[in-house]
Each structure stands twice: as structure tokens, then as C-alpha cells.
Design an enzyme around this catalytic site. Sequence first.
Site, short mmCIF file in Angstrom:
data_model
loop_
_atom_site.label_atom_id
_atom_site.label_comp_id
_atom_site.label_asym_id
_atom_site.label_seq_id
_atom_site.Cartn_x
_atom_site.Cartn_y
_atom_site.Cartn_z
CE LYS A 194 -1.55 2.95 2.26
NZ LYS A 194 -1.48 4.48 2.14
N PRO A 228 -5.15 8.45 2.07
CG PRO A 228 -4.35 10.24 3.33
CD PRO A 228 -5.39 9.88 2.30
N GLY A 232 -4.55 1.42 4.62
CA GLY A 232 -3.62 1.13 5.71
C GLY A 232 -4.33 0.74 6.98
CD GLU A 270 13.23 4.12 7.95
OE1 GLU A 270 13.32 5.22 8.54
OE2 GLU A 270 13.16 4.00 6.73
CB CYS A 303 13.76 8.85 7.40
SG CYS A 303 14.42 7.38 6.57
CD GLU A 404 11.45 13.19 9.74
OE1 GLU A 404 12.34 12.48 9.24
OE2 GLU A 404 10.33 12.75 10.06
#
Length: 500
Positions: A194, A228, A232, A270, A303, A404
Site C-alpha cells: 500500500k 492515505p 492502511g 522505520e 529520514c 523533523e
Amino acid sequence: MTTLSDTDTLAAPSVLPDALLYIDGVLRGAEGGKTFDNIGPWTGEVVGKAADASPADVEEAIVAARRAFDTTDWSTNHEKRFALVKKLHELFVANQDRLAEIVRHEAGAALVAVHRAQLAQCLNSWRDLMDVYPQLEFEKDFGPRETYGFTTHRRAYYEAAGVVGAITPWNFPLYINAEKVVSALLTGCTVILKPAPDTPLAASIFGELAAEAGFPAGVINVITSSDPAMAGEALVTDPRVDLITFTGSTAIGKHIQRQGAETMKRVFLELGGKSAAIILEDTENFAQVVAQSILVFHAGQGCAVTSRLLVPRSRYEESKAILKASYDAFSTKWGHFDDPACPMGPVVSKKQRDRVKAYVDLGVEEGATLLSGGNIRTDLGTGWFIEPTCFVDVTNDMRIAQEEIFGPVLVVIPFEDDEDAIRIANDSVYGLSGVVTSGNLDRAIAVAKRIRTGTISVNGGVPINGDLPFGGYKQSGVGRAWGVEGLQDYLETKVIGWRD
């Protein structure tokens, strides 16, 4: 300032083929023929269409993957699996030109990024996984042991975990899709891929080429969706899915971990990073190392990028002058679609561009000094361009130093000595990567060993390859990808003890 030259020919709309679903061995459209626009970051215009899966399509994919795992020999036929994974790799190698066009138009990758991290790293790391596969143990004899007055023979069997839901991001889609799909396939799992809505074709191509390679129906399934979260969420909460592997933001990773707990699902994550590059004062070619620390590759959308630059206070003013000159020199070298030496294009979407700009504005509000960049560049075209940006006079408690940004924004922080540099580097909720440089290798390694991070480069060494485990400490993730360790995460352990 940079402008598009006559040679920077951008794609016309619909230059990419449709991204189709791949369910139970069939390439097809979504239920009811529903599609969504595939938007190109270089132009902000439609570059293709993608099948917009419904909940019923996701259900079909789960049923197919479950059946293929439970009722076929896929999980036990090691030779067959390896041969098909090898064939699929050969087809990816043969289709490199197509793959390059996909990541250019979908991910907004400039040509340097296309031919390095986007494509070469995908194919090379995939080959690394096949190379380390023979090291994977599927049985281990622990020998006999006398217990309770009799002898028991003990053996462990390492079996495929089951149905894998692979949820992937848009920044390096081929590379990350390959890590999850190939790891699942080599270990005997079946998989439902996905992707992010921004990069549907980089996932759909796995279905197309799997069909060409002759994979059994249901072993690989690909679901693309404009939503999105819908697909999931279905994968994470469905008890028929045994394992979730996710690469993306820490916030979504936490949500997946909470949702997966309801079915005690194995979850590998991750996640984000705010990694530090520490340049010690005795670094050889100090000016060159500082100059090369500008955050521009693939617009900082990685990342594992080092977005905090830590330099010695004794050389802080020197470092600022070097960085200013380096950013000035780079100002005409980005944003070129057809330039083979260009490492940076747009960010992936308007949403991402606006997010990065909001952080730039926040940095100014927090009192940091904008050394370079910070502007949205509409003069480069209708795509999602924002300048390479550098902040100085930053303290590590500022949000721009802690959160981030996932864009071309570097923050520069001075340190007093090695202990201070280590403290600043570790003062983060993240721990994914890092850099240490020094003229004394022992000193650099000593500093690197004290950084709480999953990978770290010392004096330019490369700690990320397909034969090495990759992952993070703290809120940068759970589990490892790539290498033997990454493959082992897709296996369950069963121990059998028997008496003669």
C-alpha cells in the site's frame, strides 16, 4: 537566481501510464473504475491516473494474500521463491528507463537522485538481499539435552510470519517498496503493498512486473488509493494480516502500533529522524566538509538525512562563512529537470512545500538567523519549489532543531567540546542516523559509539547498504530493515522437542 533553461523540458500531462491495482494475479482498475490524479511535483499538474481502491478492493487483496499463504507451497518452496525474486529483479533492471521516469515525475526526483538513491540503491540493495539470503537459517539443531530423567532432541524451525501489509512513503518509493516486498517474498510471506497516494505507479510497477515474472496469484498484491489512511487502517486492524511493516512519520507509526495492538500484530516501524552531523575541530579539509554539509539532496526529503549540523564554537564564525559561500554557489544548481548534475528538484507536493515554509517562518519567529534561502520559488515554474535553507544561531531546544521538517532546511548549532557535541546529538526523541568527522579516527569512533542512533558515518564511511541492518533507536522506529537481520524479522520461530 535559478530559472528553467530551454533544456529543462518538463513533462506534458499524462506522460505516465495508469497505475493499476494488482490483486490475486490480475492487473485491473478499482471497483467502479474509480481513479485519482497522479500529480507531478515539477509542474503541479496531472501526469497520469491511478486506480482508487475501495474497501472491497482491499478486502479482495487480503483474501487473496491469505489464501496464497495458507493453501499453497509458497512459504515452504525456498528454491521457487528465490528464482521468482531473481526473475523480478532482472525485469526491474531491464526496465530502468521506465523506472527512472516514474520517480522523476511522481517523486519529483532530480537526475542525480534518480540515478543514485532512487534507482541504483533500489537495484543494488535488492541484489544484496538476494546475496545474503543463503545466510538465513530455516532450521537449527540445538542438540539433545537430558531433562526430567530422559533425553529430548531439540530443533528450531524458522517459518514465514504470514501475510504482510507493507505501507510505504513517497520519498524513495522504489527503494522502500523493494525492501519490504522482497524481504517478505524471500522469507515466504505473501504481501499487500500500500503506497503513499503521491507515488502510486512506483508501487503498481511491482504488480505489473510480478505478473510478467510469473508469480503465483495472491503472493503479491498492490493497492493504490487517494485516501492515505483507508487501506492502511484496514491492513493494520485486520486479524488476517499477520505483520505490518511501515516507513513514514513517527506520528503515524505510533498510531499503527496502537491499532495493531488490538490483534497483537507484529509491527516494524522505520520512522522519522533529526540526525546530527558532528564536525570536530581537527577534521582534515574542515572547510570542504562543512561546505558539503548543505542539505540539498532530493530536497532534504529523507529520514536519514543529517539536518542538524554541529560545529565547534571555536570555528563557528568560520563555519557560517563557509556555509554562506556554499549555499550562494549552489543557488543556480538546483531545480533543473534535465540537468544530469542536478541533485535537487521540488518537494513532493504543495502540502509538503507549505509545511516546509511554515517551519522556515517558525525558525525566524524562534530567533534563529536565516543564513540562506527560505523562499518559495514560483519563478521556477508551477511546481512545488522551495529554496535550500540554512539557519544559524540555533539552540537545540528550538522546534526547528527538534522536529523533523523533511525538507531542504539545515540548522547549525555550535558545541564546546566532544562531551557537549554528544549531549546535543543525543538530545532528541529520534535516533536514526548521524555523522562524525575528525582527523583522529579513534576519537571519531569513540564519539560515534556514544551517539544513540541506528547508523552513523565516520569520516565519510557508508553505513547504509542492502547487506546491512538499518533502523533506529527511540522514536525513529522498531525493528530493522535490510540485511540478514531485516529478513529475520519476517520469520516466526517454532521449537520442537522430541523423545526417541
